[in-house]
Design an enzyme around this catalytic site. Structure first.
Site, PDB file in Angstrom:
ATOM      1  CD  GLU A  55      -1.366  -2.338   2.094  1.00  0.00           C
ATOM      2  OE1 GLU A  55      -2.156  -2.974   2.789  1.00  0.00           O
ATOM      3  OE2 GLU A  55      -0.146  -2.616   2.020  1.00  0.00           O
ATOM      4  CB  CYS A  91      -1.012  -0.762   5.432  1.00  0.00           C
ATOM      5  SG  CYS A  91       0.706  -1.176   5.008  1.00  0.00           S
TER       6      CYS A  91
END
Length: 347
Positions: A55, A91
């Site tokens: 990500e 994340c």
């Protein structure tokens, strides 16, 4: 975003994730894409253990001109975003901070530090979260990771080659060559996908294998050898120091350079001691290459997930060491590589 395009973009995540194969363990392989109006504006994958997650790399890849679009985009990621501090920050927090309104998750991460909490954190922040239509493909991507954490053991693959009459080797010390060169190259690809390779004493003595892969760009697997009486000569390839090597034996413990000796006990089977060692040392996938007795011991204890049976119908030797016999099996795939048949079974 249509269902079909969401599937296509998730398959791109899987494609990206595979680029990290061999470099991210014991972490899972993960890929991610950021999509605005059916167009990818950013993509990335987890490249190496300890480094940025997928990500992060996807968001960092977004060009400056496209950054205002992030707040109206959909993030697709092949595995549930992490919600805990490990070697990198969560994340899920990154996604929330960037105000991404929609997230499509390939599959839930059953690892105890995540296990749904990443999804819950996103939903609590008002983000729309969906599980992908190809969840099974995303789980398949990290089958070793899930097996390791859910079953507390590595994902175990058994592999052997046999003649048309079910013979795996000679009873003498003469090596029996069965599969062709193209098949051998295919098996080296399989070696590049696992953390460790295991053989027994007879295979190490007869074949003098290096137990490496020929790809060169991938970290070499750890060599695991069962040698109860330390019979294998120190001049053998397994002692060349080129790879981490573990010798399971009944005599000594300790280390000499890249060689580690593990003394086994008498209270448990060899198979279970090897499997426990793998779990304790974060070895998530194991390829058992032989010989027949070693492979059969894993079958008898039902300690396997996948079996690769290579048959050369042109090899007609009728006498010798009999190939292992699977007690229960499900043929999942059959390949033809030149003259060889490759049968892949699931347990």
């Amino acid at each position: 975003m249509t269902d079909n395009s969401a599937i296509a973009f998730m398959r791109r995540c899987i494609q990206l994730a595979n680029l990290g194969k061999g470099f991210v363990a014991p972490n899972p392989m993960v890929g991610s894409v950021l999509v605005h109006n059916e167009t990818i504006i950013g993509e990335g994958y987890h490249k190496k253990f300890g480094q940025a997650h997928a990500e992060v790399n996807a968001l960092n890849s977004v060009k400056e001109i496209h950054k205002p679009l992030i707040k109206d985009s959909t993030l697709l990621v092949s595995l549930e975003p992490c919600s805990h501090y490990g070697k990198t920050p969560p994340c899920a927090d990154l996604i929330i901070r960037n105000q991404i309104p929609r997230v499509i998750v390939g599959c839930r991460d059953s690892y105890k530090e995540v296990n749904g909490t990443g999804i819950e954190k996103l939903i609590a922040a008002g983000i729309e979260v969906k599980i992908s239509e190809i969840e099974a493909e995303c789980r398949e991507l990290n089958k070793s990771f899930f097996t390791f954490h859910n079953q507390k053991r590595p994902y175990i693959i058994l592999k052997w080659a046999q003649t048309a009459y079910g013979i795996i080797g000679n009873t003498s010390n003469e090596r029996l060559l069965i599969s062709g060169e193209t098949t051998n190259n295919w098996t080296h690809q399989k070696r590049s996908e696992v953390s460790a390779i295991l053989v027994g004493t007879n295979t190490a003595v007869k074949d003098n294998p290096s137990l490496s892969n020929r790809l060169g760009t991938i970290p070499q697997p750890i060599r695991l050898i069962i040698d109860r009486t330390l019979k294998i000569a120190k001049t053998s390839h397994i002692y060349n120091g080129s790879q981490k090597t573990v010798i399971f034996n009944n005599k000594i413990s300790g280390s000499e350079g890249n060689i580690r000796y593990v003394r086994m006990n008498n209270s448990d089977t060899v198979v279970r001691q090897v499997v426990q060692y793998c779990h304790d040392n974060l070895i998530q996938s194991l390829l058992v290459e032989g010989g027949s007795q070693t492979i059969q011991s894993f079958i008898n204890e039902n300690m396997w997930d996948e079996a690769i049976e290579i048959i050369n119908p042109m090899s007609i030797q009728k006498t010798g060491i009999i190939a292992p016999k699977l007690l229960e099996k499900k043929l999942e795939k059959q390949l033809r590589v030149e003259q060889d048949y490759i049968n892949i079974y699931g347990n």
